[in-house]
Scaffold this motif. Structure first.
Motif, PDB file in Angstrom:
ATOM      1  N   ARG A   1       0.845  -1.201   0.000  1.00 10.42           N
ATOM      2  CA  ARG A   1       0.000   0.000   0.000  1.00 10.42           C
ATOM      3  C   ARG A   1       0.881   1.253   0.000  1.00 10.42           C
ATOM      4  O   ARG A   1       0.657   2.197  -0.746  1.00 10.42           O
ATOM      5  N   GLU A   2       1.919   1.189   0.846  1.00 11.97           N
ATOM      6  CA  GLU A   2       2.845   2.319   0.949  1.00 11.97           C
ATOM      7  C   GLU A   2       3.544   2.572  -0.378  1.00 11.97           C
ATOM      8  O   GLU A   2       3.661   3.704  -0.839  1.00 11.97           O
ATOM      9  N   ARG A   3       3.975   1.465  -1.000  1.00 14.43           N
ATOM     10  CA  ARG A   3       4.683   1.553  -2.278  1.00 14.43           C
ATOM     11  C   ARG A   3       3.780   2.185  -3.339  1.00 14.43           C
ATOM     12  O   ARG A   3       4.207   3.073  -4.091  1.00 14.43           O
ATOM     13  N   ILE A   4       2.549   1.718  -3.373  1.00 16.56           N
ATOM     14  CA  ILE A   4       1.606   2.255  -4.366  1.00 16.56           C
ATOM     15  C   ILE A   4       1.380   3.735  -4.111  1.00 16.56           C
ATOM     16  O   ILE A   4       1.404   4.560  -5.037  1.00 16.56           O
ATOM     17  N   GLN A   5       1.222   4.084  -2.829  1.00 21.45           N
ATOM     18  CA  GLN A   5       1.024   5.495  -2.466  1.00 21.45           C
ATOM     19  C   GLN A   5       2.213   6.327  -2.938  1.00 21.45           C
ATOM     20  O   GLN A   5       2.059   7.403  -3.519  1.00 21.45           O
ATOM     21  N   ARG A   6       3.407   5.774  -2.658  1.00 21.49           N
ATOM     22  CA  ARG A   6       4.628   6.493  -2.999  1.00 21.49           C
ATOM     23  C   ARG A   6       4.737   6.664  -4.513  1.00 21.49           C
ATOM     24  O   ARG A   6       5.044   7.740  -5.006  1.00 21.49           O
ATOM     25  N   ASP A   7       4.444   5.570  -5.223  1.00 22.11           N
ATOM     26  CA  ASP A   7       4.534   5.632  -6.686  1.00 22.11           C
ATOM     27  C   ASP A   7       3.528   6.620  -7.239  1.00 22.11           C
ATOM     28  O   ASP A   7       3.825   7.359  -8.181  1.00 22.11           O
ATOM     29  N   LEU A   8       2.336   6.627  -6.645  1.00 24.41           N
ATOM     30  CA  LEU A   8       1.316   7.573  -7.124  1.00 24.41           C
ATOM     31  C   LEU A   8       1.785   9.003  -6.894  1.00 24.41           C
ATOM     32  O   LEU A   8       1.652   9.858  -7.775  1.00 24.41           O
ATOM     33  N   ALA A   9       2.345   9.245  -5.703  1.00 21.42           N
ATOM     34  CA  ALA A   9       2.830  10.594  -5.398  1.00 21.42           C
ATOM     35  C   ALA A   9       3.934  10.987  -6.357  1.00 21.42           C
ATOM     36  O   ALA A   9       3.981  12.118  -6.859  1.00 21.42           O
ATOM     37  N   GLU A  10       4.830  10.005  -6.621  1.00 15.81           N
ATOM     38  CA  GLU A  10       5.934  10.252  -7.546  1.00 15.81           C
ATOM     39  C   GLU A  10       5.392  10.588  -8.933  1.00 15.81           C
ATOM     40  O   GLU A  10       5.853  11.536  -9.585  1.00 15.81           O
ATOM     41  N   ALA A  11       4.408   9.816  -9.365  1.00 17.81           N
ATOM     42  CA  ALA A  11       3.800  10.054 -10.679  1.00 17.81           C
ATOM     43  C   ALA A  11       3.176  11.447 -10.716  1.00 17.81           C
ATOM     44  O   ALA A  11       3.319  12.191 -11.693  1.00 17.81           O
ATOM     45  N   GLU A  12       2.516  11.801  -9.622  1.00 15.73           N
ATOM     46  CA  GLU A  12       1.868  13.124  -9.532  1.00 15.73           C
ATOM     47  C   GLU A  12       2.923  14.223  -9.677  1.00 15.73           C
ATOM     48  O   GLU A  12       2.773  15.186 -10.428  1.00 15.73           O
ATOM     49  N   ARG A  13       4.041  14.017  -8.943  1.00 16.71           N
ATOM     50  CA  ARG A  13       5.115  15.003  -8.957  1.00 16.71           C
ATOM     51  C   ARG A  13       5.698  15.123 -10.368  1.00 16.71           C
ATOM     52  O   ARG A  13       5.905  16.229 -10.888  1.00 16.71           O
TER      53      ARG A  13
ATOM     54  N   GLU B   1       5.848  18.263 -12.886  1.00 24.25           N
ATOM     55  CA  GLU B   1       7.110  18.709 -13.481  1.00 24.25           C
ATOM     56  C   GLU B   1       6.985  18.819 -15.000  1.00 24.25           C
ATOM     57  O   GLU B   1       7.420  19.794 -15.613  1.00 24.25           O
ATOM     58  N   THR B   2       6.386  17.803 -15.591  1.00 26.43           N
ATOM     59  CA  THR B   2       6.186  17.800 -17.037  1.00 26.43           C
ATOM     60  C   THR B   2       5.342  18.989 -17.461  1.00 26.43           C
ATOM     61  O   THR B   2       5.645  19.678 -18.446  1.00 26.43           O
ATOM     62  N   ASP B   3       4.275  19.230 -16.699  1.00 22.51           N
ATOM     63  CA  ASP B   3       3.406  20.360 -17.026  1.00 22.51           C
ATOM     64  C   ASP B   3       4.179  21.665 -16.985  1.00 22.51           C
ATOM     65  O   ASP B   3       4.058  22.504 -17.885  1.00 22.51           O
ATOM     66  N   ALA B   4       4.999  21.808 -15.944  1.00 20.54           N
ATOM     67  CA  ALA B   4       5.787  23.033 -15.807  1.00 20.54           C
ATOM     68  C   ALA B   4       6.748  23.175 -16.976  1.00 20.54           C
ATOM     69  O   ALA B   4       6.867  24.251 -17.578  1.00 20.54           O
TER      70      ALA B   4
END
Lengths: 195, 247
Positions: free
Chosen positions: A74-86, A90-93
């Motif tokens: 669960r933690e890993r998925i959360q982390r990956d999702l946050a990373e993807a969000e970040r 970044e891409t948008d910027a």
């Protein structure tokens, strides 16, 4: 409660099984095994041992292990999702920066092109004016030379006509006429004088 | 041919005596040990890789875990998770005892009333002890439903009786399901043998055989279902202990 349990079964089965059943009844305290109190103590003892052991293994080892794996996932998925969000932010910027740079460059290029165009146009104008002036001067010079040549040529024509006329007259009348007379006769109409 | 009741006989394999108590190792003991060994071995081998992306066996263990955990959460809430190991152990024990009983030649531990009653009394005992620990005398409010006071003289005895019936129903439900299912299986399977032995009647022996096959499938379903029912009811009863009378 024990007799109805064994009654119908004895009816439906063949004689041999009834014999087996009655033999079993004679041996045990009750004729229905689940109610045979002599088996209670060993079952309870072993139930306590085995179930207690199962509870220990489950609560101490097995379940915490599953829980930790699930939590880790669960933690890993959360982390990956946050990373993807970040990364997406970044891409948008980066995309926005690229768009801005592109539009800036376009504006700058347009300004540069306009400046260059203006400069070239003014230079061309200046050059044209210079050439025009030079042409005008040369034209005037040429015109003057033509006028000069023309007047010279015209003067020559008078001389030529006089010479030619005097030659013709000499041939015709056999003697020379004064060149002044000839010139007068060639250069302008005048009243004929008797020769 | 053995009678339909004979499969429930407890046979002593190794006589043992522990401080005057008969602790003989019987066929029932053997299957209890087998159930515990299978449950522990399953959980151990399934989770031995602790893989982030689970394989088949690990998925099974995790699904079982999540299944029982959601049962506990739905019925008691997050604070009920301290009883999760108990409910999970009960579920696995009953499930494997039931399923091992379906193996031909196997012994069905849960077809013994003394076993199911012991498990039910364990649950009710924990409910009472934990309920009194948490709520003290307030735990008795469980017997006072939210009705007009004039109905209380009628309702309180009903509530008390229904509470006292819980261990009885919890144990008898499992015991009777297992007992009846295995008797029915044995009888219909016995019909096949009897008909084959009865000459011309042997021609209709496929009928009880078909029925036996269908019953076997049904019994596997019942084995799983009763384990689930036991776990759900355990959670429901534990909810009373955790949350007291406000229901």
């Amino acid at each position: 409660m024990a007799s109805p349990g064994s009654g119908p079964t004895a009816d439906v089965l063949s004689g041999t099984s009834t014999v087996v059943l009655t033999a079993a009844e004679g041996k045990a305290g009750s004729n229905f095994p689940p109610f045979d109190a002599s088996t209670f103590a060993p079952q309870l003892v072993w139930l306590a041992i085995t179930f207690g052991l199962l509870y220990l293994v489950m609560s101490r080892v097995a379940l915490p292990r599953v829980a930790s794996v699930l939590a880790e996932r669960r933690e890993r998925i959360q982390r990956d999702l946050a990373e993807a969000e970040r990364l997406k932010a970044e891409t948008d910027a980066a995309l926005a920066a690229y768009e801005k740079a592109l539009s800036d460059a376009r504006g700058k290029a347009q300004g540069l092109a306009k400046g260059m165009r203006d400069k070239v146009a003014s230079e061309t104008d200046r050059e044209r004016r210079r050439v025009d002036e030079a042409n005008a001067v040369r034209l005037a010079e040429t015109e003057a030379r033509i006028a000069d040549t023309k007047s010279k040529a015209l003067a020559n024509v008078d001389q030529l006509a006089t010479d030619t006329a005097s030659a013709i007259v000499e041939r015709l009348i056999g003697h020379q006429v004064s060149s002044d007379d000839v010139r007068h006769a060639v250069s302008g109409p005048r009243p004929l004088t008797p020769a | 041919m053995a009678g339909p009741i004979e499969q429930f006989n407890v046979k002593t394999l190794m006589p043992l005596d522990f401080a005057g108590i008969d602790a003989s190792f019987t066929n029932a003991s053997a299957f209890m040990v087998a159930a515990v060994a299978l449950a522990s071995g399953f959980m151990y081998f399934a989770m031995r890789h602790r893989a982030l992306v689970p394989g088949r066996l690990q998925s099974m263990a995790e699904v079982t875990y999540e299944f029982v955990a959601s049962t506990v959460r739905d019925n008691i809430g997050e604070e009920g998770m301290k009883f999760f190991p108990l409910v999970f152990s009960l579920f696995m024990f009953v499930l494997l005892c039931n399923l091992l009983g379906m193996v031909p030649g196997g012994y069905t531990v849960t077809s013994q009333l003394v076993v199911t009653a012991a498990l039910a009394l364990l649950v009710i005992g924990i409910v009472i002890v934990y309920g009194v620990m948490q709520h003290g005398a307030g735990f008795l409010k469980l017997f006072v439903p939210d009705v007009p006071p004039i109905l209380l003289p009628l309702m309180i005895p009903i509530e008390v009786i229904s509470f006292l019936a819980r261990p009885l129903t919890l144990s008898v439900r499992l015991f009777a399901n297992m007992l009846a299912g295995h008797i029915a299986l044995k009888i219909f399977a016995g019909f096949v043998a009897s008909l084959l032995a009865a000459g011309a009647w042997g021609i209709i022996s496929p009928l009880p055989l078909l029925l036996t096959t269908a019953l076997t499938a049904l019994e596997v379903l019942v084995a799983v279902l009763q384990a689930y029912v036991f776990a759900v009811l355990t959670s429901v009863y534990l909810n009373d202990a955790v949350h007291g009378a406000h229901h």
